[in-house]
Each structure stands twice: as C-alpha cells, then as structure tokens.
Design an enzyme around this catalytic site. Structure first.
Site, mmCIF file in Angstrom:
data_model
loop_
_atom_site.group_PDB
_atom_site.id
_atom_site.type_symbol
_atom_site.label_atom_id
_atom_site.label_comp_id
_atom_site.label_asym_id
_atom_site.label_seq_id
_atom_site.Cartn_x
_atom_site.Cartn_y
_atom_site.Cartn_z
ATOM 1 N N PHE A 165 0.890 -1.106 -0.081
ATOM 2 C CA PHE A 165 -0.100 -0.058 -0.080
ATOM 3 C C PHE A 165 0.796 1.252 -0.052
ATOM 4 O O PHE A 165 1.475 1.695 1.163
ATOM 5 C CB PHE A 165 -0.911 0.169 1.326
ATOM 6 C CG PHE A 165 -1.822 1.219 1.062
ATOM 7 C CD1 PHE A 165 -3.076 1.131 0.328
ATOM 8 C CD2 PHE A 165 -1.576 2.601 1.647
ATOM 9 C CE1 PHE A 165 -3.982 2.203 0.154
ATOM 10 C CE2 PHE A 165 -2.421 3.441 1.516
ATOM 11 C CZ PHE A 165 -3.574 3.597 0.919
ATOM 12 N N ASP A 250 9.576 3.049 1.960
ATOM 13 C CA ASP A 250 8.446 3.449 2.211
ATOM 14 C C ASP A 250 8.163 3.599 3.484
ATOM 15 O O ASP A 250 7.468 2.331 4.403
ATOM 16 C CB ASP A 250 7.050 3.090 1.458
ATOM 17 C CG ASP A 250 5.827 3.715 1.734
ATOM 18 O OD1 ASP A 250 5.697 4.437 2.614
ATOM 19 O OD2 ASP A 250 4.933 3.719 0.782
ATOM 20 N N LYS A 279 2.598 11.174 6.741
ATOM 21 C CA LYS A 279 1.878 11.153 8.112
ATOM 22 C C LYS A 279 2.383 11.623 9.073
ATOM 23 O O LYS A 279 2.369 13.040 9.440
ATOM 24 C CB LYS A 279 1.734 9.497 8.179
ATOM 25 C CG LYS A 279 1.083 8.996 7.304
ATOM 26 C CD LYS A 279 0.221 7.636 7.451
ATOM 27 C CE LYS A 279 -0.488 6.816 6.205
ATOM 28 N NZ LYS A 279 -1.428 7.587 5.912
#
Length: 426
Positions: A165, A250, A279
């Site tokens: 993802f 990531d 984030k």
C-alpha cells in the site's frame, strides 16, 4: 515520560461506560446522516463523530470519550494536540503560511536540513501527502536510471511487493494487488514488476538491466502489519548494491518512532537509498511528506521537472521541524519500544482465545481474529462501544496503533476491552 495524555480517572471511567446505542444519541445520528448524504462513499468509517481530542483520547459530538488506537494510520504518533506541535503551528500561523516554491521562506532550510540529518542523507524534497512522496520516488528513480545508470529510454522498471500500500493515485494503483484500490481504474501505468513480499529469490529474479528501484514497505501496514522474514531487508540491500539499483523504503506508516526505532528498517541495520516519509511528519496538524536521499540521487531533478505549490510551505516546515526535534531526543522511540513489549505481551496472551495470530513491532500490531468468531469489522464496532477506536483490514484483521504518548494504564485498559469483546463473542 510525563505526557499530556493523562486524564482524570473519573472522566475516563465515565467515558468507558455505555453501549453503541447510547453513543448514537443526541447529535451523532444527524451528523452521520449528513456525512452520508454529502460525501462520496470512498470510506466505510465507524459510526462515531469526533469533535475534540487530546493525547490518546478523543471526544465525540455527544461528549463520549474514546481511546484512539489508530492514530490516523500513524499520522498522530505524538498524540492529538501535542503542545509543542500546536505551539509551532500557532506561531507560524501568525507570520506566514504560504509562498509557493517560487520564493524561499525562512522556515525552509531549517526543516530540510534537520530532516536530512535525521535520515543521514544530503538532501530532502518536501511534498504534502504520502502518495506524493511515492510518486516523487518513482520519478526520481526513473530519471536516475536514464541519466545516471544508462537505462534505455522508456524501459525503466521498478520492483514492488504484493499486498503493498503506497497510495491511491492512478500510477500507484497500477502496481497494487488490492482489488478495491485497483479494479475499474485502468488503463494502468506500465513499468512495474510485482513479486511476493518477503521472497528474496523473487526480487533477485525480477531485477534486470532496466531495473532502477526496488520499492518496499519495511513493514506492510495496510496488509495487516506484516513483518518480513529476518534478513529480508538486508538481502534486498545487497541485491540492489550488486545490480546498481536504488532501494527505497516507504516509511510513511512505519517510520518516525512507530516501531521503537526512528525508522522500521533500522531493525535490520539497513540504510536505504531513499526514505519516503509522511503522516507523522505533519504532527497530525498539516499534511507533510518528503523524500530524503543523497545528492547523487535527488540531484538528478532539474528546475521545472517536479514540484508542488504547497510542498514545503512555511506552516508545514515549522511543524515538521518540531517533529524532527521531538524525534531527536529518542524519547518517543524508547517509549514505543518499551510499551510495544507490553502491548504484544498482552495480545499474545489472547492467541487461542479468539485471536489466531499477532504481528508487528513497537506500538503497532496486526491482530488476526478467528473468522469463526467474528469479523475484524465486528471487533472494531464492539471495541468502539467499549470506548476504544481501532480499524479492521482484509476481513479478519484488526490494526492497533495507539499514539506514542499512550499510558500504561490506557494500554492495559484497551487490551482488557479487546479480551472482553472476544469473550462475549465466543
């Protein structure tokens, strides 16, 4: 560590009482109905309408309080309304919020330097969302492949893992294996080879003379907090070195203290060529993302080839620089590691009692619920009724990711509520 998350015991007890039916009183039903009517149905949220938050606790429109055990998918590592982050944002709001990258502002260099040093890299390219950071890495790796490695035009290939993802842009979903993210959004962008996650031999077989990057999550979050086999990430690093391929980590969900280290990839002592961050970099206040790499990689970009009006804006940089200052102390990483042991010890006791398996590191866990007992969604709904917010994924898995400011008492309380839900469902 003294945190601002500590709440009066009486208040907490009151917030833990009641049922789902009691929660949906007064303002909640109308607010849910309005959201359903006026917004596209691209999410399936739990039926709670949050109005206020502090530390690890949130309060809904009817005054019901909940422990937040999702943390905005790790965007709220430092909790809600962290005083240092709020102060940094307030101070910057009074001075300057946006210039675009047509000009340089006084917060830009400090943020980029501090983040680059935290990552041990030469340069930073700031953007806004995690997906933008991934798109940036894709473009940078292709440009590097053509201009440095010598890959023939239009032949660059990137190796990725199944069940990844990395976002939901049209390019990123082109290498997703999640049908919900991918189906009906083609035609898809070429240039990606998908291999099983954790399979080093598969990566070795996929790399050829046109491969410019291997892009991986050190821990796959959306897939259910999947931790790869020991030695996998180190093996990927060795393969990339051997074949002159960039290795991009990531760390958008897994990084910035979540797993007990600054970056999850540190658990194997591996340093990637590119860190992809987002984030928690925005402190739960503004969207901030970045790619950090050395000059021989990020330096391939030329003016006008990539950018963002809001990327690296003054407000984002002020908050992001404060996030880096918080991480420099090591306090949050240590807290995540220590409380993570407590979290996983408690979860492992539930295996065989409604739980099939538990995975994760630090204050991050994927909990596989026995599908014969109930679904992950049902567990999340019943936890909500008991004053704990978590989120399911892939049917039977519940993800737990409390803010790093959570207290031992709150952690134990959440575990007790999960045990009670499983016992009731048996």
């Amino acid at each position: 560590m003294t945190t601002h998350a500590v709440t009066d015991r009486t208040e907490r007890s009151e917030g833990r009482e009641g049922t789902a039916e009691a929660t949906q009183s007064m303002r909640t039903p109308a607010a849910l109905a309005d959201a359903e009517r006026w917004t596209a149905h691209n999410y399936h949220p739990l039926p709670v309408v949050i109005a206020e938050a502090e530390g690890a606790w949130v309060t809904d429109v009817d005054g019901r309080r909940y422990l937040d055990f999702l943390s905005g998918y790790s965007a709220l590592n430092f909790g809600h309304s962290h005083p240092g982050l709020i102060a940094a944002a307030h101070a910057q709001l009074d001075k300057l919020t946006l210039t675009s990258r047509a000009f340089v502002h006084d917060q830009f260099a400090e943020f980029c330097q501090s983040l680059a040093q935290l990552c041990g890299k030469d340069m930073v390219l700031p953007m806004n969302t995690g997906a933008e950071a991934v798109e940036t890495a894709i473009k940078v790796s292709r440009a590097w492949g053509y201009r440095v490695k010598g890959v023939a035009a239009e032949r660059a290939n990137i190796v990725v893992a199944e069940n990844n993802f990395h976002g939901r842009t049209t390019t990123i979903i082109s290498f997703s294996t999640d049908p919900d993210a991918r189906n009906d959004f083609g035609p898809y962008t070429p240039g990606f080879t998908i291999v099983p996650y954790g399979d080093l031999d598969a990566i070795a077989a996929a790399i050829d003379e046109n491969t410019v990057m291997v892009l991986l999550e050190p821990i796959q979050g959306e897939a259910g907090v999947l931790v790869p086999p020991a030695g996998y990430l180190a093996g990927v690093r060795a393969l990339c070195d051997q074949h002159n391929v960039l290795f991009a980590a990531d760390e958008i969900q897994s990084g910035l203290g979540r797993t007990g280290r600054t970056f999850a990839i540190e658990h194997e002592g591996v340093v990637p060529d590119m860190y992809l961050l987002g984030k928690a970099l925005g402190g739960g206040i503004v969207p901030v993302s970045a790619v950090a790499a050395n000059r021989d990689i990020l330096g391939v970009l030329r003016p006008g080839e990539h950018g963002s009006t809001f990327g690296g804006n003054p407000l984002a940089c002020a908050v992001g620089a404060e996030v880096v200052r918080l991480l420099r102390t090591g306090e949050f990483q240590k807290r995540s590691a220590e409380l993570g042991e407590r979290l996983h010890a408690g979860l492992n006791k539930l295996i065989g009692h409604g739980v099939v398996a538990v995975r994760g590191r630090g204050l991050w866990a994927g909990v596989d619920i026995d599908p014969a007992l109930m679904t992950g969604r049902q567990v999340s709904e019943r936890l909500m009724a008991r004053g704990v917010l978590a989120k399911d994924t892939h049917g039977s898995t519940v993800r737990l990711a409390p803010p790093l400011v959570v207290t031992e008492e709150d952690l134990d309380h959440a575990l007790a509520q999960l045990e009670a839900v499983l016992t009731e469902g048996a």
